[in-house]
Design an enzyme around this catalytic site. Sequence first.
Site, PDB file in Angstrom:
ATOM      1  N   TYR A 143       0.842  -1.195   0.000  1.00 40.52           N
ATOM      2  CA  TYR A 143       0.000   0.000   0.000  1.00 40.52           C
ATOM      3  C   TYR A 143       0.875   1.243   0.000  1.00 40.52           C
ATOM      4  CZ  TYR A 143       0.926   1.020   4.952  1.00 40.52           C
ATOM      5  OH  TYR A 143       1.540   1.346   6.141  1.00 40.52           O
ATOM      6  N   CYS A 144       0.265   2.350  -0.417  1.00 38.61           N
ATOM      7  CA  CYS A 144       0.913   3.652  -0.320  1.00 38.61           C
ATOM      8  C   CYS A 144      -0.126   4.649   0.168  1.00 38.61           C
ATOM      9  CB  CYS A 144       1.552   4.075  -1.648  1.00 38.61           C
ATOM     10  SG  CYS A 144       0.442   4.138  -3.065  1.00 38.61           S
ATOM     11  N   ARG A 145       0.154   5.923   0.005  1.00 33.43           N
ATOM     12  CA  ARG A 145      -0.691   6.942   0.615  1.00 33.43           C
ATOM     13  C   ARG A 145      -1.747   7.448  -0.349  1.00 33.43           C
ATOM     14  NH1 ARG A 145      -1.127  11.962  -0.415  1.00 33.43           N
ATOM     15  NH2 ARG A 145      -2.023  13.414   1.077  1.00 33.43           N
ATOM     16  N   CYS A 152      -2.308   7.765  -5.092  1.00 27.94           N
ATOM     17  CA  CYS A 152      -0.930   7.261  -5.054  1.00 27.94           C
ATOM     18  C   CYS A 152      -0.826   5.983  -5.888  1.00 27.94           C
ATOM     19  CB  CYS A 152      -0.518   6.974  -3.609  1.00 27.94           C
ATOM     20  SG  CYS A 152       1.159   6.312  -3.466  1.00 27.94           S
TER      21      CYS A 152
END
Length: 223
Positions: free
Chosen positions: A178-180, A184
């Site tokens: 995951y990222c922000r 993203c």
Amino acid sequence: MSDVRILKDKVYEELAKVASAMANPRRMEILDILGQGAFPVEDIAKHSNMSIANTSQHLQILKNARLVTSEKRGNYVYYRIVSERAFHAWESVRDLGVELNSEISKLIADYKKGDPTLIATTGEDLIARIEAGEVILLDVNSEEVFNRAHIHKAISIPLDQLKKRIAELSKDKEIVAYCRGALCLLSDEAVELLRAEGFNVRKLVREIPDWIENYSGIVINQK
């Protein structure tokens, strides 16, 4: 011309500078990047796929509008959003655009459509699988973003370090990257890289725009 009219003209001219500085797709992306923390010009240029010269020009416009500020750290100049309120101003523009412009939602939905790597899960289910040792939760944000806030039990391997640190991951467990934020795409790149290396990997898409909030019961560690 009356004094009141002169005053209003000057006030609205100054306000227009803020709106004008924000009304550019590249500068909007820069504000979104800086919502994750302070970054040097070189990193902002890399994340936004711009030259350092162009990035510096956009940053100077944002700085002149008092939306960002800068400071020297060693050999690098770091930029950050001037205040939480300034970030929320950009965030409000972004969210309003998504709400009013159906084309934005369609673009995002079409991008995600049919993506076999998307993981549908509740926070409680994901935490339970992590606790049981079935899943590795991989945060591919920068170290600075991870240190600011991250999902409980996540391990940090920034995307730009993933290739050289790939041996730290196990092919015997499912990896959830995951990222922000909803805009993203770092996790997409991470999934593509890891799948090419034979890992069982999917991505967790965070629909909420604000990184500091909780997501479906997942605890956020904040520093």
